[in-house]
Design a protein around this motif. Structure first.
Motif, PDB file in Angstrom:
ATOM      1  N   UNK A   1       0.833  -1.203   0.000  1.00 51.84           N
ATOM      2  CA  UNK A   1       0.000   0.000   0.000  1.00 51.84           C
ATOM      3  C   UNK A   1       0.870   1.256   0.000  1.00 51.84           C
ATOM      4  N   UNK A   2       1.927   1.262   0.836  1.00 48.24           N
ATOM      5  CA  UNK A   2       2.826   2.413   0.869  1.00 48.24           C
ATOM      6  C   UNK A   2       3.520   2.606  -0.476  1.00 48.24           C
ATOM      7  N   UNK A   3       3.926   1.514  -1.112  1.00 44.65           N
ATOM      8  CA  UNK A   3       4.558   1.624  -2.425  1.00 44.65           C
ATOM      9  C   UNK A   3       3.568   2.160  -3.458  1.00 44.65           C
ATOM     10  N   UNK A   4       2.308   1.740  -3.347  1.00 46.03           N
ATOM     11  CA  UNK A   4       1.293   2.252  -4.262  1.00 46.03           C
ATOM     12  C   UNK A   4       1.107   3.752  -4.078  1.00 46.03           C
ATOM     13  N   UNK A   5       1.057   4.213  -2.829  1.00 50.26           N
ATOM     14  CA  UNK A   5       0.919   5.641  -2.568  1.00 50.26           C
ATOM     15  C   UNK A   5       2.135   6.419  -3.077  1.00 50.26           C
ATOM     16  N   UNK A   6       3.328   5.833  -2.937  1.00 53.98           N
ATOM     17  CA  UNK A   6       4.527   6.490  -3.470  1.00 53.98           C
ATOM     18  C   UNK A   6       4.444   6.607  -4.996  1.00 53.98           C
ATOM     19  N   UNK A   7       3.907   5.576  -5.649  1.00 59.25           N
ATOM     20  CA  UNK A   7       3.752   5.623  -7.104  1.00 59.25           C
ATOM     21  C   UNK A   7       2.785   6.734  -7.508  1.00 59.25           C
ATOM     22  N   UNK A   8       1.668   6.834  -6.788  1.00 56.37           N
ATOM     23  CA  UNK A   8       0.693   7.884  -7.092  1.00 56.37           C
ATOM     24  C   UNK A   8       1.317   9.263  -6.893  1.00 56.37           C
ATOM     25  N   UNK A   9       2.098   9.424  -5.823  1.00 51.10           N
ATOM     26  CA  UNK A   9       2.760  10.715  -5.587  1.00 51.10           C
ATOM     27  C   UNK A   9       3.718  11.048  -6.727  1.00 51.10           C
ATOM     28  N   UNK A  10       4.454  10.036  -7.194  1.00 46.62           N
ATOM     29  CA  UNK A  10       5.368  10.257  -8.318  1.00 46.62           C
ATOM     30  C   UNK A  10       4.610  10.701  -9.563  1.00 46.62           C
ATOM     31  N   UNK A  11       3.448  10.102  -9.811  1.00 48.63           N
ATOM     32  CA  UNK A  11       2.653  10.485 -10.975  1.00 48.63           C
ATOM     33  C   UNK A  11       2.221  11.946 -10.881  1.00 48.63           C
ATOM     34  N   UNK A  12       1.778  12.357  -9.699  1.00 50.78           N
ATOM     35  CA  UNK A  12       1.332  13.739  -9.547  1.00 50.78           C
ATOM     36  C   UNK A  12       2.506  14.715  -9.718  1.00 50.78           C
ATOM     37  N   UNK A  13       3.641  14.407  -9.125  1.00 53.97           N
ATOM     38  CA  UNK A  13       4.796  15.297  -9.263  1.00 53.97           C
ATOM     39  C   UNK A  13       5.269  15.358 -10.708  1.00 53.97           C
TER      40      UNK A  13
END
Length: 990
Positions: free
Chosen positions: A6-18
């Motif tokens: 789940x944490x890795x998924x959230x990190x991926x989403x953050x990367x997409x937004x940035x």
């Protein structure tokens, strides 16, 4: 392992937004290439010899110097109309007396007595109108782009050629005093400097008084060639009080006395320049491109005659950067290499006694030098960058070649060339103005491809979050596969981009590399979405948004594509919010959700339950809706007009109490602000007391009982000091200054302590046993370690019930008591929300300190709106649905609109002038030294206060048990649990 996924998924989403934001801003906030080329006396700006009048004269470089000294007085935010006289009123209209008119009377007096020695110009400023960008333009003659605005408070040394560097190379002694921004822009360039901190916009006098302490002694000493004084009092007065405050009249009068003192000390070889770097809005702010912000005053004076004619009735409008080539040629130094400004030809006319032909030839020579320098810059820039229009560039170069040919022909045969001189001057001016227009257009041009790509990545990331929130409820959802496969595609996208760069031999762009990686990682998700997540999960089932709510969201989205709706967003948002509230009330009535629902039943408990009276009526929901609409309307009274609507009048209640003239009005408003603070505190305490959250001896509860009143007292005391600091007696000013530092820091410290206690003991349940257990104990966490069932994940209250049931059953078996044992558990009234409400209240007090005092009324409305909306949503949310709790889209939409509405009600606008910089000095009146992260944090917290609070309160929109008291009675091996739910009542028998 699931947590890691789940944490890795959230990190991926953050990367997409940035990645999406970086790609969008790289196309929207364009930067121009800064050339490091330098102009030199030994290298003419163009081919051939120097123009007429430049050879064989003392101090000649490109042109013989007219002055050996210059005094540059920069009055920050000196708007053009500040230099105008108090004129008679227009016929048919009543006279208007403004505090800032007629206060610079010495300018008008000089213009009347010595018309050939002085000129007043209206200087047209290029946005952004922030100080660092204006200083850069005033010394380089270039056009800073909007991306430079972020550097206004973290300035770096100017690498381009500039006036300061040319003056230093020419051996001029430069003495500076004033704004310390110059120290960062020109490190080591001054022979003597007196820097003063510029960041404290509430301090009107420290910088100005420091300058006056050194200004006249430095002039009298004669140990200088260039004297620069940068005053900040007018700018700070605008930020603190606005231009219409009596304090502005005092500051302008002080500046008038400074100008008079300088004029009396000037010698014949000295030029006086009084300039404003930008203007200010009606509220005293700047940074945008409104008419008042881009209009600045420029005054030139010399004891010897400068102009051949008298001043025109209306001042001439000139671009601000025209001052750069003009000063360079007047002082006999090269024009900075990157200048695109046009010389002010009036100053090269030779005075009132000059002959027309000689005057015109001198003006043409200055323009020709200027045109040679600009042509050289355009050639060098076009060779290093590709962002200039090729067609327009070729046309300008042809025009310059023609003008150059005409100039050389005119020098060879000067007889009867007066008409040809005027034609030549017009050609050179056309070239210079065309070059400036082309650069403005090119450097403000957007990259639509990058903007569209960034928006597409952001949209795909939003859809990913939407679908993932639905997929996560599926048992055994493969988070790992959703991460590993996109990671592989992301690497493939990055490798593909690097391969293309290798083939085309282009420079690596980190922004494009991140965008390609993000796009590659999204391909697998988009394909899965297109095909549907399995045969039983069509895409349509993943969008559980009600049709009317989806319509509201689409209208909200479409508004961002209309310039008119973007400008009027502060009015459109309350309208959409009110419409959504009416829809919620009507939906509750039409769907029958205001009728009594079936009681909650659980398989491990009895399935039979008696009926209860109706929990709500249509009238109840209607009153909730009316209350919400009323709060929305009241919050709309606090508004700041956008700069695009000059006919609009901003609310006067957004200004601090210190700007109020008159003690009675100030005291009344102070009482209202303190009253709203007390009402907020009392409402929170009453809510916690109603649900039994003030009975426990836990440290966090004790802090709520005693710490919150102390924070409210400290906030009120700080408001009193801030509103009357200027009126404090001299003997008490040191005490007031110290208290202004201690009080806000104490409030923030108390808030941080309370938040730490909540993190330590977030849930406290007070348990009292009637027989066999006379002591009081506290049950903290419902369970430790991983949950053992889905029910553990779903509900907290049943866990506490089960924990207590097992504990007291074991106690009964040990004592074998025949006496009925009654156990009461308090503070279950808000198992979920008590800690959250307390945390938000603790966060509210520091955010209140960062705003003007009267914004406390908006914060009170914010809490009322949240309370009413939660009750309205709770009236239509069933809690009998099995599985995890979900937040309805109605709540999400309303919550978002309320956050945006409160953003505008707290006096903000999404423009530079609306940034409330004063927040950076709450608790730090002397500034932050070299630190930039702390003031950025304070200003950011002030700007996004509404979003921070509504993001925190969004957790309260989860359907939850709100229990007041839980009682266990052992009678004939039957456990009875009475749970009072708010706003529902349930009777459960096990």
């Amino acid at each position: 392992m699931r947590k890691v996924s789940v944490l890795a998924f959230l990190a991926w989403v953050s990367f997409l937004f940035y990645a999406g934001i970086a790609l969008f801003t790289s196309g929207f906030l364009l930067t121009r290439l800064e050339l490091t080329n330098q102009s030199s006396c030994h290298e003419p700006p163009g081919p051939g010899s120097l123009p007429w009048g430049s050879q064989g004269k003392p101090g000649a470089c490109w042109m013989a110097s007219h002055f050996s000294r210059v005094v540059l007085v920069l009055i920050d935010a000196l708007r053009f109309d500040f230099a105008q006289p108090q004129r008679s009123h227009v016929p048919g209209k009543s006279p208007v007396s403004l505090p800032f008119l007629g206060k610079l009377g010495s300018l008008q007096k000089i213009l009347e007595i010595q018309p050939h020695h002085a000129r007043l110009y209206q200087s047209l400023v290029d946005p952004p109108t922030t100080t660092m960008q204006r200083l850069k333009a005033l010394t380089t003659g270039s056009l800073p782009t909007f991306i430079d605005a972020g550097s206004n408070f973290a300035s770096h040394a100017i690498v381009e050629d500039n006036l300061i560097k040319q003056l230093t190379s020419a051996g001029k002694r430069i003495v500076f005093m004033g704004d310390d921004t110059w120290k960062d822009l020109f490190p080591g360039a001054f022979s003597q400097a007196f820097f003063f901190s510029s960041f404290n916009v509430r301090d009107l006098h420290t910088v100005d008084n420091g300058i006056l302490e050194h200004l006249y002694p430095t002039m009298d000493s004669g140990e200088w060639d260039v004297l620069i004084a940068h005053f900040l009092g007018v700018d700070h007065c605008g930020h603190k009080h606005g231009p219409h405050h009596p304090e502005m009249a005092k500051k302008l009068s002080q500046m008038d006395q400074v100008i008079q003192g300088l004029v009396e000390r000037l010698e014949n070889d000295t030029l006086l320049v009084v300039a404003g770097d930008h203007g200010m809005t009606m509220n005293g702010d700047h940074g945008g491109d409104s008419d008042l912000e881009v209009s600045a005053a420029l005054f030139l004076y010399s004891p010897m005659a400068l102009f051949s004619s008298t001043p025109p009735e209306e001042p001439v409008v000139i671009p601000q950067i025209s001052l750069v080539p003009t000063l360079a040629l007047l002082l006999g130094i090269p024009i900075p290499f990157g200048n695109i400004g046009e010389v002010m030809t009036e100053l090269f006319s030779g005075g009132k006694d000059s002959q027309p032909y000689a005057s015109a030839l001198a003006q043409a020579s200055a323009l020709y030098l200027n045109a040679q320098q600009v042509s050289r810059f355009l050639s060098a820039y076009s060779a290093a960058a590709q962002d200039l229009q090729v067609k327009e560039l070729n046309e300008l170069q042809n025009l310059f070649i023609k003008a150059s040919t005409d100039y050389n022909r005119l020098l060879q045969s000067p007889q009867g060339a007066e008409t040809a001189l005027q034609t030549l001057i017009a050609e050179l001016q056309q070239f210079l103005r065309g070059a400036r227009a082309m650069c403005i257009e090119s450097w403000a041009r957007f990259s639509l491809v990058r903007m569209a790509g960034g928006a597409a990545i952001l949209a795909a990331a939003c859809f990913l979050c939407l679908f993932a929130s639905q997929w996560a409820t599926s048992p055994g959802f493969p988070f790992r596969s959703l991460l590993l496969i996109p990671l592989a595609w992301s690497l493939a996208g990055a490798i593909l981009y690097v391969g293309l760069l290798t083939v085309t031999r282009m420079k690596l762009d980190p922004v494009l590399l991140g965008a390609m990686a993000a796009t590659g990682s999204l391909l697998y998700f988009l394909w899965k979405t297109w095909t549907g997540w399995g045969s039983k999960r069509p895409v349509t089932t993943l969008l559980p948004i009600p049709g009317p709510v989806l319509l509201f969201l689409l209208i909200r989205l479409a508004a961002f594509f209309s310039d008119s709706f973007v400008v009027a967003e502060a009015r459109a948002t309350p309208f959409l919010l009110g419409s959504l509230i009416l829809f919620l009330v009507a939906q509750l009535h039409w769907e029958g959700q205001l009728l009594p629902p079936k009681l909650l039943t659980m398989s491990r408990l009895s399935s039979s339950a008696p009926t209860v009276p109706p929990r709500h009526t249509g009238t109840y929901a209607l009153w909730l809706g009316v209350g919400l609409l009323l709060c929305t309307r009241l919050a709309g009274l606090f508004h700041r007009c956008p700069e695009e609507t000059p006919a609009c009048h901003s609310s006067p209640w957004l200004s601090p109490l210190a700007s109020i003239v008159g003690g009675r009005d100030k005291n009344l408003w102070y009482g209202a602000c303190v009253g709203s603070l007390v009402a907020l505190l009392v409402a929170v305490r009453l809510w916690l007391r109603h649900y039994g959250n003030l009975k426990s001896p836990e440290p966090s509860v004790l802090f709520v009982r005693w710490g919150l009143p102390l924070m409210a007292l400290g906030t009120a005391a700080y408001w009193a000091l801030a509103s009357g600091a200027d009126e404090a007696p001299p003997r008490l000013r040191a005490l007031v200054s110290g208290a202004s530092v201690v009080l806000p820091r104490a409030v923030v410290g108390l808030a941080a302590s309370g938040l730490m206690l909540l993190l330590w003991r977030p849930v406290a349940v007070l348990v009292k046993a009637g027989v066999g257990a006379s002591r009081t104990r506290t049950v903290l966490t419902p369970f430790s370690g991983p949950p053992t069932s889905q029910a553990d994940l779903d509900y907290v209250v049943p866990q506490i019930y089960r924990y207590m049931q097992e504990e007291f059953r074991g106690r009964l078996e040990k004592t074998k008591s025949q006496v009925p044992l009654t156990v009461a558990a308090y503070q279950l009234g808000s198992v979920y929300s008590a800690a959250m409400v307390t945390a938000l209240t603790l966060l509210t007090f520091p955010l209140l300190l960062l705003h003007a005092e009267r914004i406390s009324l908006v914060f009170l409305l914010l809490f009322l709106q949240s309370f009413l909306l939660l009750h309205l949503l709770a009236a239509g949310i069933p809690i009998t649905t099995p599985g995890p709790f979900t937040v309805p889209w109605q709540a999400v939409s309303a919550w978002t609109l309320m956050a945006t509405q409160t953003f505008y009600s707290t006096g903000h606008q999404p423009v530079f002038p609306a940034i409330q910089w004063h927040a950076a000095f709450v608790g730090f009146p002397e500034g932050h030294g070299s630190s930039t992260w702390l003031p950025a944090l304070l200003v950011g917290a002030n700007t996004f206060a509404s979003h921070l609070l509504f993001a925190g309160t969004s957790l309260l929109s989860l359907p939850s048990f709100h229990c007041f008291i839980l009682a266990f009675v052992e009678r004939e091996k039957s456990w009875i649990c009475v749970v009072l739910l708010d706003p529902w009542l349930r009777l459960i028998k096990a």
